[in-house]
Design an enzyme around this catalytic site. Structure first.
Site, PDB file in Angstrom:
ATOM      1  N   HIS A  51      -9.027 -17.240   1.292  1.00 53.55           N
ATOM      2  CA  HIS A  51      -7.602 -17.673   1.199  1.00 53.55           C
ATOM      3  C   HIS A  51      -6.801 -17.113  -0.027  1.00 53.55           C
ATOM      4  CE1 HIS A  51      -8.343 -20.958   4.168  1.00 53.55           C
ATOM      5  NE2 HIS A  51      -9.572 -21.027   3.748  1.00 53.55           N
ATOM      6  N   GLY A  52      -5.414 -16.843   0.300  1.00 55.28           N
ATOM      7  CA  GLY A  52      -4.577 -16.266  -0.585  1.00 55.28           C
ATOM      8  C   GLY A  52      -4.371 -15.115  -0.253  1.00 55.28           C
ATOM      9  N   CYS A  53      -4.736 -14.439   1.046  1.00 56.03           N
ATOM     10  CA  CYS A  53      -4.443 -13.201   1.397  1.00 56.03           C
ATOM     11  C   CYS A  53      -3.368 -13.417   2.606  1.00 56.03           C
ATOM     12  CB  CYS A  53      -5.532 -12.664   2.280  1.00 56.03           C
ATOM     13  SG  CYS A  53      -6.820 -12.361   1.126  1.00 56.03           S
ATOM     14  N   GLN A  54      -2.368 -12.424   2.782  1.00 58.86           N
ATOM     15  CA  GLN A  54      -1.471 -12.692   3.917  1.00 58.86           C
ATOM     16  C   GLN A  54      -2.029 -12.367   5.163  1.00 58.86           C
ATOM     17  OE1 GLN A  54       1.542 -10.146   2.109  1.00 58.86           O
ATOM     18  NE2 GLN A  54       2.995 -11.353   2.968  1.00 58.86           N
ATOM     19  N   SER A  55      -2.957 -11.409   5.431  1.00 58.04           N
ATOM     20  CA  SER A  55      -3.665 -11.359   6.511  1.00 58.04           C
ATOM     21  C   SER A  55      -5.102 -12.113   6.565  1.00 58.04           C
ATOM     22  CB  SER A  55      -3.856  -9.874   6.729  1.00 58.04           C
ATOM     23  OG  SER A  55      -4.634  -9.481   5.440  1.00 58.04           O
TER      24      SER A  55
END
Ligand code: PLP
Lengths: 145, 413
Positions: A51-55
């Site tokens: 989690h914490g990634c845009q993709s």
């Protein structure tokens, strides 16, 4: 898991040296991304999501039963530039002992590659989310020794 | 594409940022006005003029500068009133933006008037700013959140409106224009149908106000929210319009200076609208400069702006549609405004946006604050291009070139 991934962080440093600007380095990251070992579709599930990634990023890892034990992982994103960054992380961390992983300062590495400067804050957060995941694994492995 | 609607070159000269080349001499292709529009010189100058010539706090001092600031702010309020055809300036409230305006209605009006068993009607194309406040209101009051079904091409399914718009509906909240699909919603018809069942209608005008004429009187809009920064004005300012009777029955969200009538040790009474909703020090220079932005768009004329942007969108839509693997979300050009969101098979929006940036083409990617809509579309992200008054055919050409470049890099061309 046994992935074949021979690239070292020194290889990447060397390549980056030869490339004249960020655009070329970005192209190189995309190339690395295309060559990334692929996770099976079945592994791309919520439990492996970073989690914490845009993709979307999925990361599967294990501590090998070898002596000394090392951390191996493969991650995949649906975005190709992110896959390039994952290749950098794999070169930096995969196949290393937990102690070695803990001792690397990722900030220094990313600064040397110019990633600290070139990546947008959102991207950088995503990158550090992956780093945190790997380091957490290493810390847990060290603690349970 | 022969009729020249606007002198785009002259308009572009009004925007200093568009004249500055990017590193490597690349021209700027700004296709993210739906997020925030660039500012014309007159707006920049006005903000500076306030600070350089007569800055003071608003509604506080009788001294010269205080009086000028008050006059300027009221002149902007009057321009806003005219822009949306409100009956009185007392119906025009300065806020921090669309998000704040909608929250003020949901909390200040909603918590007072919405009761258990009531229904709040929204739909899945709404921006989170016109979605989450209603979700919260429903949870707080025991009301039910209901959704107008969408058609396959991303319009409100008006043939099914009566299934969800009933005597139980207390309030219908809907966007004038979708910030992803570009869909232009039939506000007049929705207002009439809402009023037929005794419901109130709240319009999220963030995307619609900058692109065409807005009239709160004719279809009878109860509340309207929009932001200055998408209308070529400064950031940090927005507007809440509410019919006078409704604002009278709306509780303030913020308490403090300026919004009171009388404060006693044990209780307080409120000033009338709009002061009741403008507690504290508002964005003084920004609100004043919003007036200049309104003058600017009025001088060009909303009919001309709308015609120009529609023509550009139609052209872009046609050219984009020819790209292999292209998926454009939302209705055909006849039902949409100047926004086009898309994906290209085999590529990720984040990669596309980043590669387009290398060609000086600025677009947005992600869920654009519409997660429920993206769930419905079955994708986690899209690339969005949105057009403003200063965009030209050359921008569309640059977009297409940049997409070709990105497709090659991502090995789908
Ligand atoms: C349709 C819509 N509603 C609301 C908003 C929120 O506007 P603001 O961020 O100015 O409050 C936006 C902005 O992206 C929008 O496009």
């Amino acid at each position: 898991m046994s992935v074949s991934f021979d690239l070292t962080i020194d290889d990447i440093y060397e390549e980056f040296e030869e490339l004249v600007d960020w655009d070329e380095r970005c192209d190189y990251l995309i190339d690395l991304g295309f060559d990334l070992p692929e996770l099976p579709e079945a592994a791309k599930v919520d439990e492996h999501k970073v989690h914490g990634c845009q993709s979307n990023v999925w990361l599967v890892s294990e501590i090998t039963p070898s002596d000394p034990p090392v951390v191996e992982f493969v991650a995949n994103s649906d975005a190709m530039i992110v896959n390039g960054l994952i290749a950098v992380l794999m070169a930096l961390y995969s196949g290393k002992t937990p102690r070695e992983i803990i001792e690397v300062d990722p900030k220094v590495v990313f600064a040397k590659l110019g990633l600290e400067r070139q990546l947008s804050p959102l991207r950088r957060n995503g990158l550090y989310s992956m780093v945190d995941r790997v380091r957490k694994l290493a810390v847990e492995a060290e603690a349970s020794k | 594409m022969t009729k020249k609607l606007l002198d785009i070159e002259a308009i572009r000269r009004d925007f200093p940022i568009l004249r500055k080349p990017l590193p490597k001499g690349l021209p700027l292709t700004y296709l993210d006005s739906g997020s925030s529009a660039q500012k014309p010189q007159c707006v920049i100058d006005k903000e500076r003029e306030v600070y350089e010539n007569f800055y003071a706090n608003a509604y506080r001092g009788v001294y010269r500068f205080g009086a000028i600031v008050d006059e300027e702010l009221e002149a902007t309020r009057e321009r806003i009133r005219k822009l949306i055809n409100a009956a009185s300036v007392d119906e025009v409230v300065f806020t921090a933006g669309t998000t704040m305006s909608l929250n003020m209605v949901a909390s200040g009006w909603g918590r007072r008037h919405v009761k258990p068993g009531d229904e709040i009607l929204i739909n899945e194309m709404e921006h989170h700013a016109n979605f989450v406040p209603w979700q919260q209101l429903a949870a707080a009051t025991g009301a039910t959140l209901r959704f107008i079904p969408l058609t396959d091409d991303g319009r409100l399914d008006m043939s099914r409106l009566s299934e969800v718009l009933t005597e139980k509906t207390k309030l219908l909240a809907v966007t004038g224009m979708s910030n992803v699909l570009g869909t232009i919603n039939p506000i007049g018809e929705l207002a009439a149908r809402a009023h037929d069942v005794g419901a109130f209608i709240v319009i999220d005008g963030a995307q619609s106000v900058p692109h065409g004429t807005t009239d709160v009187a004719t279809p009878g809009i109860d509340f309207l929210a929009f932001s200055s920064h998408k209308l070529y004005g400064p950031s940090g300012v927005g507007v809440l319009y509410g019919r006078k009777e409704l604002l009278d029955e709306t509780d303030p969200l913020l308490f403090g200076g300026h919004m009171i009538d009388r404060v006693y040790k044990d209780h307080s009474t409120w000033a009338g609208p709009p002061a009741k909703f403008e507690a504290g020090t508002i964005q003084i220079a920004q609100a004043i400069a919003l007036g200049s932005a309104i003058d600017y768009v009025n001088a060009i004329g909303f009919d001309a702006i709308h015609a120009h942007e529609q023509q550009l969108m139609q052209h872009a839509h046609k050219r984009l549609s020819e790209i292999p693997g292209m998926r454009i979300y939302g209705p055909g050009p006849e039902h949409r405004g100047a926004i086009i969101s898309f994906t290209i098979d085999g590529t990720h929006p984040e990669d596309l946006a980043q590669l387009l940036d290398r060609r000086g083409v600025f677009v947005r990617h992600g869920h654009h604050c519409t997660m429920p809509l993206h769930d419905l579309l079955g994708v986690s992200a899209t690339v969005r291009t949105s057009f403003g008054v200063y965009n030209s055919q050359a921008d569309v050409d640059a977009l297409l070139d940049a997409i070709q470049f990105a497709r090659e890099k991502l090995r789908v061309a």
